[in-house]
Write a protein that holds these residues in place. Structure first.
Motif, mmCIF file in Angstrom:
data_model
loop_
_atom_site.group_PDB
_atom_site.id
_atom_site.type_symbol
_atom_site.label_atom_id
_atom_site.label_comp_id
_atom_site.label_asym_id
_atom_site.label_seq_id
_atom_site.Cartn_x
_atom_site.Cartn_y
_atom_site.Cartn_z
ATOM 1 N N ARG A 131 -17.984 2.967 -9.238
ATOM 2 C CA ARG A 131 -19.335 3.430 -9.525
ATOM 3 C C ARG A 131 -19.959 4.173 -8.353
ATOM 4 N NH1 ARG A 131 -22.795 -0.361 -9.835
ATOM 5 N NH2 ARG A 131 -21.565 -2.235 -9.425
ATOM 6 N N HIS A 132 -19.231 4.322 -7.264
ATOM 7 C CA HIS A 132 -19.773 4.967 -6.089
ATOM 8 C C HIS A 132 -18.853 6.072 -5.602
ATOM 9 C CE1 HIS A 132 -21.851 1.116 -6.297
ATOM 10 N NE2 HIS A 132 -22.831 1.701 -5.654
ATOM 11 N N SER A 133 -19.444 7.032 -4.923
ATOM 12 C CA SER A 133 -18.672 8.173 -4.451
ATOM 13 C C SER A 133 -18.450 8.092 -2.943
ATOM 14 C CB SER A 133 -19.407 9.481 -4.784
ATOM 15 O OG SER A 133 -20.662 9.535 -4.124
ATOM 16 N N THR A 134 -17.466 8.837 -2.502
ATOM 17 C CA THR A 134 -17.195 9.017 -1.078
ATOM 18 C C THR A 134 -17.498 10.470 -0.730
ATOM 19 O OG1 THR A 134 -15.450 7.330 -1.006
ATOM 20 C CG2 THR A 134 -15.405 9.027 0.699
ATOM 21 N N ILE A 135 -18.347 10.680 0.261
ATOM 22 C CA ILE A 135 -18.647 12.032 0.714
ATOM 23 C C ILE A 135 -18.008 12.243 2.077
ATOM 24 C CG2 ILE A 135 -20.474 13.555 1.563
ATOM 25 C CD1 ILE A 135 -22.174 12.764 -0.734
ATOM 26 N N THR A 158 -9.127 4.051 -5.756
ATOM 27 C CA THR A 158 -9.822 3.015 -6.508
ATOM 28 C C THR A 158 -10.568 3.594 -7.698
ATOM 29 O OG1 THR A 158 -11.739 3.203 -5.041
ATOM 30 C CG2 THR A 158 -10.103 1.523 -4.507
ATOM 31 N N GLY A 159 -10.503 4.914 -7.879
ATOM 32 C CA GLY A 159 -11.147 5.548 -9.017
ATOM 33 C C GLY A 159 -12.494 6.170 -8.730
ATOM 34 N N GLY A 160 -12.979 6.051 -7.511
ATOM 35 C CA GLY A 160 -14.266 6.627 -7.161
ATOM 36 C C GLY A 160 -14.210 8.144 -7.052
ATOM 37 N N SER A 161 -15.378 8.770 -7.152
ATOM 38 C CA SER A 161 -15.478 10.222 -7.035
ATOM 39 C C SER A 161 -15.491 10.639 -5.566
ATOM 40 C CB SER A 161 -16.753 10.717 -7.719
ATOM 41 O OG SER A 161 -16.768 10.361 -9.079
ATOM 42 N N ILE A 162 -15.147 11.903 -5.336
ATOM 43 C CA ILE A 162 -15.062 12.436 -3.978
ATOM 44 C C ILE A 162 -15.941 13.679 -3.851
ATOM 45 C CG2 ILE A 162 -13.563 13.426 -2.210
ATOM 46 C CD1 ILE A 162 -12.974 10.491 -2.735
ATOM 47 N N GLY A 163 -16.773 13.701 -2.813
ATOM 48 C CA GLY A 163 -17.572 14.881 -2.501
ATOM 49 C C GLY A 163 -17.114 15.478 -1.181
ATOM 50 N N LEU A 164 -16.916 16.771 -1.168
ATOM 51 C CA LEU A 164 -16.409 17.460 0.020
ATOM 52 C C LEU A 164 -17.464 18.411 0.572
ATOM 53 C CD1 LEU A 164 -12.917 18.512 -1.425
ATOM 54 C CD2 LEU A 164 -13.444 16.438 -0.119
ATOM 55 N N ILE A 165 -17.651 18.391 1.878
ATOM 56 C CA ILE A 165 -18.572 19.314 2.543
ATOM 57 C C ILE A 165 -17.855 19.959 3.718
ATOM 58 C CG2 ILE A 165 -20.726 19.534 3.840
ATOM 59 C CD1 ILE A 165 -21.834 17.200 2.268
ATOM 60 N N GLU A 192 -4.519 16.354 -9.108
ATOM 61 C CA GLU A 192 -4.030 14.990 -8.899
ATOM 62 C C GLU A 192 -4.876 13.962 -9.646
ATOM 63 O OE1 GLU A 192 -3.934 14.494 -4.667
ATOM 64 O OE2 GLU A 192 -2.553 16.168 -4.353
ATOM 65 N N GLY A 193 -5.818 14.453 -10.464
ATOM 66 C CA GLY A 193 -6.627 13.558 -11.279
ATOM 67 C C GLY A 193 -7.876 13.015 -10.613
ATOM 68 N N VAL A 194 -8.284 13.607 -9.494
ATOM 69 C CA VAL A 194 -9.459 13.119 -8.768
ATOM 70 C C VAL A 194 -10.722 13.790 -9.307
ATOM 71 C CG1 VAL A 194 -10.587 12.985 -6.508
ATOM 72 C CG2 VAL A 194 -8.090 12.720 -6.689
ATOM 73 N N ASN A 195 -11.765 13.008 -9.510
ATOM 74 C CA ASN A 195 -13.075 13.550 -9.856
ATOM 75 C C ASN A 195 -13.728 14.028 -8.565
ATOM 76 O OD1 ASN A 195 -15.457 14.216 -11.188
ATOM 77 N ND2 ASN A 195 -16.302 12.165 -10.954
ATOM 78 N N VAL A 196 -13.824 15.331 -8.366
ATOM 79 C CA VAL A 196 -14.225 15.877 -7.082
ATOM 80 C C VAL A 196 -15.221 17.007 -7.261
ATOM 81 C CG1 VAL A 196 -12.238 17.457 -7.084
ATOM 82 C CG2 VAL A 196 -13.355 16.870 -4.910
ATOM 83 N N ALA A 197 -16.119 17.129 -6.304
ATOM 84 C CA ALA A 197 -17.055 18.249 -6.244
ATOM 85 C C ALA A 197 -17.231 18.615 -4.781
ATOM 86 C CB ALA A 197 -18.397 17.871 -6.873
ATOM 87 N N SER A 198 -17.720 19.813 -4.518
ATOM 88 C CA SER A 198 -17.876 20.241 -3.133
ATOM 89 C C SER A 198 -19.166 21.026 -2.957
ATOM 90 C CB SER A 198 -16.684 21.094 -2.690
ATOM 91 O OG SER A 198 -16.677 22.338 -3.372
ATOM 92 N N ALA A 199 -19.581 21.152 -1.714
ATOM 93 C CA ALA A 199 -20.765 21.934 -1.365
ATOM 94 C C ALA A 199 -20.548 22.486 0.034
ATOM 95 C CB ALA A 199 -22.020 21.076 -1.413
ATOM 96 N N ALA A 200 -20.768 23.782 0.199
ATOM 97 C CA ALA A 200 -20.605 24.412 1.506
ATOM 98 C C ALA A 200 -21.861 24.194 2.342
ATOM 99 C CB ALA A 200 -20.322 25.902 1.348
ATOM 100 N N ALA A 201 -21.681 23.785 3.583
ATOM 101 C CA ALA A 201 -22.815 23.582 4.480
ATOM 102 C C ALA A 201 -22.311 23.516 5.917
ATOM 103 C CB ALA A 201 -23.578 22.305 4.135
#
Length: 229
Positions: free
Chosen positions: A14-18, A37-44, A61-70
């Motif tokens: 239920r929690h993401s890793t940024i 563990t199934g958590g989402s991943i945020g990339l910066i 690879e089946g990862v729920n992932v999103a990104s943001a440039a900064a």
């Protein structure tokens, strides 16, 4: 306070890793390890094209992932990126702060000026403080979360040949220790992994080894600073 040893997988998912400072080495390896563990991943990171490549790799690879440039040295940009990823991915359970230092600032102490030191501190401490301010209030509210930091060996073995890095990572270590003292009673894990030696495939440390070490300090309470030698 949540017992990390008995924390179930449902809570993790239920929690993401940024990951701030996501790259194709440690950043990608950390994303893979923490997504297990199934958590989402945020990339910066700064480069949107680079982020797009990482996203494509992880999605395959089946990862729920999103990104943001900064740029991590720009507080407004970094705050906006973290807020955007939180809206897309859900509450942040883990913040991994591991941007690479500017190689142009790697100079001997007598060749390192005030602007060099300030630039290094803006990344190692200023950016870290910006990221922490965005995620830690919610972690305190729910009594769970991890703030993870990675640095090079300057944090424990400062050298005159890499003056800006030595000063900045030492300051970051002091910040980590203060956060650890303040947040441990609230159930928030604060840990710094100091990596001594080259990180690369075939190097002193494989990226996956660093990711496993970060996972270990995320799971288990302990000292705020761990050295991977």
């Amino acid at each position: 306070m949540i017992d990390r040893g008995s924390m179930n997988q449902e809570f993790e998912t239920r929690h993401s890793t940024i990951i701030v400072g996501a790259g194709s080495g440690v950043g990608l390896a950390v994303a893979r390890r923490f997504a297990q563990t199934g958590g989402s991943i945020g990339l910066i990171a700064r480069n949107p094209d680079h982020l797009a490549t990482l996203e494509t790799t992880l999605r395959a690879e089946g990862v729920n992932v999103a990104s943001a440039a900064a740029d991590a040295t720009n507080p407004d940009h970094l705050s906006s990126a973290i807020r955007g990823l939180t809206r897309r991915l859900g509450p942040v359970g883990v913040l991994c702060y591991s941007p690479l230092p500017d190689i142009h600032l790697i100079k001997p102490v007598l060749q390192t000026g005030a602007h060099d030191f300030m630039a290094s501190l803006a990344l190692s401490v200023g950016g870290a403080a910006t990221a922490v301010a965005e995620v830690v209030p919610a972690m305190i509210d729910r009594g769970y979360g991890s703030l993870l930091f990675t640095t090079g060996s300057g944090a424990v073995r400062p050298t005159a040949g890499r003056a800006a890095s030595a000063i900045a990572t030492t300051a970051e270590t002091a910040y980590v220790n203060l956060l650890h003292e303040e947040l441990t009673p609230a159930g928030v894990r604060v840990a710094q992994l100091v990596v001594v030696g080259q990180i690369a495939d075939g190097g002193v440390h494989e990226p996956a080894q660093v990711a496993d070490a970060l996972w270990a300090v995320h799971e288990a309470a302990g000292d705020p600073v761990t050295v991977l030698a």
